[in-house]
Scaffold this motif. Structure first.
Motif, PDB file in Angstrom:
ATOM      1  N   THR A  28       0.843  -1.197   0.000  1.00 27.21           N
ATOM      2  CA  THR A  28       0.000   0.000   0.000  1.00 27.21           C
ATOM      3  C   THR A  28       0.881   1.251   0.000  1.00 27.21           C
ATOM      4  OG1 THR A  28      -1.467  -1.268   1.402  1.00 27.21           O
ATOM      5  CG2 THR A  28      -1.965   1.068   1.198  1.00 27.21           C
ATOM      6  N   GLU A  29       1.950   1.193   0.803  1.00 31.80           N
ATOM      7  CA  GLU A  29       2.884   2.322   0.883  1.00 31.80           C
ATOM      8  C   GLU A  29       3.558   2.543  -0.492  1.00 31.80           C
ATOM      9  OE1 GLU A  29       3.496   4.581   2.927  1.00 31.80           O
ATOM     10  OE2 GLU A  29       5.464   5.344   2.319  1.00 31.80           O
ATOM     11  N   ALA A  30       3.897   1.430  -1.161  1.00 31.74           N
ATOM     12  CA  ALA A  30       4.525   1.521  -2.485  1.00 31.74           C
ATOM     13  C   ALA A  30       3.572   2.180  -3.481  1.00 31.74           C
ATOM     14  CB  ALA A  30       4.933   0.140  -2.969  1.00 31.74           C
ATOM     15  N   GLU A  31       2.281   1.823  -3.380  1.00 31.15           N
ATOM     16  CA  GLU A  31       1.279   2.420  -4.280  1.00 31.15           C
ATOM     17  C   GLU A  31       1.177   3.919  -4.046  1.00 31.15           C
ATOM     18  OE1 GLU A  31      -2.499   0.370  -3.885  1.00 31.15           O
ATOM     19  OE2 GLU A  31      -1.465  -1.510  -4.334  1.00 31.15           O
ATOM     20  N   ARG A  32       1.235   4.294  -2.747  1.00 40.29           N
ATOM     21  CA  ARG A  32       1.152   5.709  -2.391  1.00 40.29           C
ATOM     22  C   ARG A  32       2.347   6.464  -3.004  1.00 40.29           C
ATOM     23  NH1 ARG A  32       2.629   9.358   1.637  1.00 40.29           N
ATOM     24  NH2 ARG A  32       4.249   7.953   2.353  1.00 40.29           N
ATOM     25  N   LEU A  33       3.527   5.822  -2.916  1.00 44.40           N
ATOM     26  CA  LEU A  33       4.730   6.438  -3.476  1.00 44.40           C
ATOM     27  C   LEU A  33       4.654   6.527  -4.995  1.00 44.40           C
ATOM     28  CD1 LEU A  33       7.808   5.054  -1.561  1.00 44.40           C
ATOM     29  CD2 LEU A  33       7.186   7.428  -1.929  1.00 44.40           C
ATOM     30  N   ALA A  34       4.072   5.487  -5.610  1.00 44.15           N
ATOM     31  CA  ALA A  34       3.927   5.470  -7.067  1.00 44.15           C
ATOM     32  C   ALA A  34       3.051   6.638  -7.504  1.00 44.15           C
ATOM     33  CB  ALA A  34       3.325   4.149  -7.519  1.00 44.15           C
ATOM     34  N   ASP A  35       1.988   6.887  -6.734  1.00 45.85           N
ATOM     35  CA  ASP A  35       1.086   7.999  -7.047  1.00 45.85           C
ATOM     36  C   ASP A  35       1.800   9.335  -6.933  1.00 45.85           C
ATOM     37  OD1 ASP A  35      -1.026   6.439  -7.600  1.00 45.85           O
ATOM     38  OD2 ASP A  35      -2.001   6.614  -5.633  1.00 45.85           O
ATOM     39  N   SER A  36       2.595   9.491  -5.859  1.00 49.26           N
ATOM     40  CA  SER A  36       3.224  10.797  -5.637  1.00 49.26           C
ATOM     41  C   SER A  36       4.419  11.039  -6.556  1.00 49.26           C
ATOM     42  CB  SER A  36       3.609  10.974  -4.170  1.00 49.26           C
ATOM     43  OG  SER A  36       4.638  10.088  -3.844  1.00 49.26           O
ATOM     44  N   THR A  37       5.095   9.955  -6.996  1.00 54.50           N
ATOM     45  CA  THR A  37       6.271  10.157  -7.842  1.00 54.50           C
ATOM     46  C   THR A  37       5.973   9.948  -9.327  1.00 54.50           C
ATOM     47  OG1 THR A  37       6.918   7.849  -7.559  1.00 54.50           O
ATOM     48  CG2 THR A  37       7.922   9.435  -6.057  1.00 54.50           C
ATOM     49  N   GLY A  38       4.846   9.283  -9.616  1.00 52.36           N
ATOM     50  CA  GLY A  38       4.510   9.001 -11.013  1.00 52.36           C
ATOM     51  C   GLY A  38       5.369   7.887 -11.589  1.00 52.36           C
ATOM     52  N   ARG A  39       6.005   7.105 -10.710  1.00 55.82           N
ATOM     53  CA  ARG A  39       6.843   5.992 -11.165  1.00 55.82           C
ATOM     54  C   ARG A  39       6.249   4.666 -10.671  1.00 55.82           C
ATOM     55  NH1 ARG A  39      11.464   7.996 -13.368  1.00 55.82           N
ATOM     56  NH2 ARG A  39      12.129   5.840 -13.645  1.00 55.82           N
TER      57      ARG A  39
END
Ligand code: ZN
Length: 258
Positions: free
Chosen positions: A72-83
């Motif tokens: 879930t944390e990785a998904e959150r990071l993916a959203d904020s970084t666009g990666r």
């Protein structure tokens, strides 16, 4: 197919190191967040520190809940970084022992690779003294597991720490989370012991002082250096800001002359 290399960003490396150096009694562990590049290089952007429910000297385990929270944390990071961020590996410490993965480590790694071929394992060996220089040594390695006959074997993966000028928000959050997690672990242990009703008052006082002593050691081993590091960064950033402001002023003056 095995991954070709592991690129670990320096701020993520710093969080791993602070975590590994926080205790020399037990192993600590966490998960790596990043991406698997088309060239099969695993790029680690940040790490998640895992809270241990059971402290053991030579065993580390990840619960399914922790793994799903990390996703879930990785998904959150993916959203904020666009990666395309995801959980790409795990790390753990080897206090006072060699950096090489144990048989259990290789087996655990093989299990993760069954779910994800690109998953990597990182190990940080610390509190080892170099016999020649008599100074502390820190070693780290990245490995995968490869099948040999009916057994699994360690496969060493080249690891490079990539320099980073700034610290990412995710790494900063993990770094700040570290003292909090360590404190919670101590509290959990203390509460468990404190709940035992058959203990006499002297033993209770003794346990209380051990708890206080452990919290104090954590402050000097983790919170203190972390605060120092953040203060150092702050003064560095303030210096950069004043340099940039000076440059802007100069450019404005040049512009006015035209
Ligand atoms: Zn290990």
């Amino acid at each position: 197919m095995a991954v070709s290399a592991c690129h670990l960003e320096s701020d993520a490396f710093l969080v791993c190191m602070s975590h590994a150096l926080s205790t020399e009694k037990e192993e600590v562990m966490g998960l790596c967040i990043g991406e698997l590049e088309p060239s099969r290089v695993v790029h680690v952007h940040s790490v998640i520190i895992l809270r241990r429910s059971d402290k053991r000297k030579d065993r580390v385990e990840i619960s399914p809940e922790q793994l799903s929270a990390a996703s879930t944390e990785a998904e959150r990071l993916a959203d904020s970084t666009g990666r395309p961020m995801r959980v790409v590996g795990w790390y753990h410490s080897h206090p006072h022992i060699t950096v090489w993965p144990s048989h259990v480590d290789v087996r655990t790694q093989a299990m993760y690779q069954m779910l994800d071929q690109g998953f990597v394992g990182l190990i940080f060996s610390c509190f080892i003294e170099d016999k020649n220089t008599r100074t502390g040594r820190v070693l780290y390695t990245c490995f995968q597991s490869t099948a040999k006959g009916s057994e699994n074997e360690r496969l060493e993966i080249p690891i490079h720490v990539l320099p980073r000028e700034a610290i990412s928000k995710a790494c900063l959050e993990s770094a700040v989370e570290l003292p909090r997690i360590l404190c919670q672990e101590e509290q959990d242990t203390y509460r468990k012991i404190h709940a035992l009703s058959h203990l006499d008052p002297v033993t209770r006082i003794h346990n209380g002082s051990v708890f206080t002593k452990n919290l104090c050691s954590q402050m000097s081993a983790v919170s203190g250096p972390l605060l120092q590091w953040l203060e150092h960064r702050l003064s560095h950033n303030q210096h950069c800001i004043s340099e940039l402001q000076r440059e802007r002023q100069q450019l404005r003056e040049e512009l006015d002359k035209l």
